[in-house]
Design a protein around this motif. Structure first.
Motif, mmCIF file in Angstrom:
data_model
loop_
_atom_site.group_PDB
_atom_site.id
_atom_site.type_symbol
_atom_site.label_atom_id
_atom_site.label_comp_id
_atom_site.label_asym_id
_atom_site.label_seq_id
_atom_site.Cartn_x
_atom_site.Cartn_y
_atom_site.Cartn_z
ATOM 1 N N UNK A 89 16.974 -18.117 38.862
ATOM 2 C CA UNK A 89 15.731 -18.259 38.113
ATOM 3 C C UNK A 89 14.601 -18.576 39.082
ATOM 4 N N UNK A 90 13.460 -17.907 38.910
ATOM 5 C CA UNK A 90 12.286 -18.132 39.753
ATOM 6 C C UNK A 90 11.146 -18.575 38.844
ATOM 7 N N UNK A 91 10.629 -19.773 39.121
ATOM 8 C CA UNK A 91 9.562 -20.373 38.310
ATOM 9 C C UNK A 91 8.258 -20.377 39.085
ATOM 10 N N UNK A 92 7.159 -20.069 38.388
ATOM 11 C CA UNK A 92 5.827 -20.202 38.970
ATOM 12 C C UNK A 92 4.871 -20.664 37.863
ATOM 13 N N UNK A 93 3.703 -21.199 38.217
ATOM 14 C CA UNK A 93 2.795 -21.739 37.195
ATOM 15 C C UNK A 93 1.937 -20.692 36.492
ATOM 16 N N UNK A 94 2.107 -19.435 36.823
ATOM 17 C CA UNK A 94 1.317 -18.382 36.175
ATOM 18 C C UNK A 94 1.693 -18.229 34.713
ATOM 19 N N UNK A 95 0.784 -17.648 33.948
ATOM 20 C CA UNK A 95 1.024 -17.486 32.513
ATOM 21 C C UNK A 95 1.225 -16.023 32.116
ATOM 22 N N UNK A 96 1.207 -15.131 33.080
ATOM 23 C CA UNK A 96 1.412 -13.719 32.773
ATOM 24 C C UNK A 96 2.851 -13.439 32.380
#
Length: 144
Positions: A89-96
């Motif tokens: 799993x790869x998490x980032x703060x973007x909302x796209x």
């Protein structure tokens, strides 16, 4: 490996086996590949991790390129095992919401998620309270 915190297991029987925190820079993909290669060597020393490394590289690169978040942030990666299934799993703060593209033959971008779709057992995306998570899973064969 640094294990990200505040994670929810994808299934009740999944166990967290590794993770990492990466800066949102292009070089993060190379670091992620190295970390995952070391983890997979521990889990299945004879397993060829090439597909997993390619897929992780694509997801980390996409996070760097598309997160569009002002301020300090890091990419979180979590790795899970559930029987013979291995999930990253790869998490980032973007909302796209990441989606598979349909690039033309002359386009130089837009093939990353096509590669993930073709190389994984399954994959998907989810919105989280912290942003966006993109994941893939592969079946790890038993010992040879």
């Amino acid at each position: 490996m640094i294990v990200p915190h505040l994670l929810t297991a994808p299934t009740p029987t999944a166990r967290l086996v590794g993770g990492m925190l990466l800066p949102p820079v292009p070089e993060a993909a190379g670091r992620a590949r190295w970390e995952l290669a070391m983890l997979l060597k521990e889990l299945r020393s004879w397993y060829d991790p090439s597909d997993c490394l390619l897929m992780l590289s694509e997801l980390v690169s996409n996070a760097v390129k598309h997160a569009n978040f002002d301020g300090f942030w890091v990419i979180h990666v979590a790795c899970w095992c559930d029987g013979d299934m291995f999930r990253v799993e790869v998490y980032n703060p973007g909302t796209g919401k990441p989606a598979v593209q349909s690039p033309g033959p002359d386009d130089t971008n837009g093939r990353g998620l096509l590669l993930v779709e073709a190389s994984s057992h399954s994959w998907g995306t989810a919105s989280t309270s912290e942003g966006t998570m993109v994941w893939f899973s592969v079946r790890l064969p038993e010992d040879s």
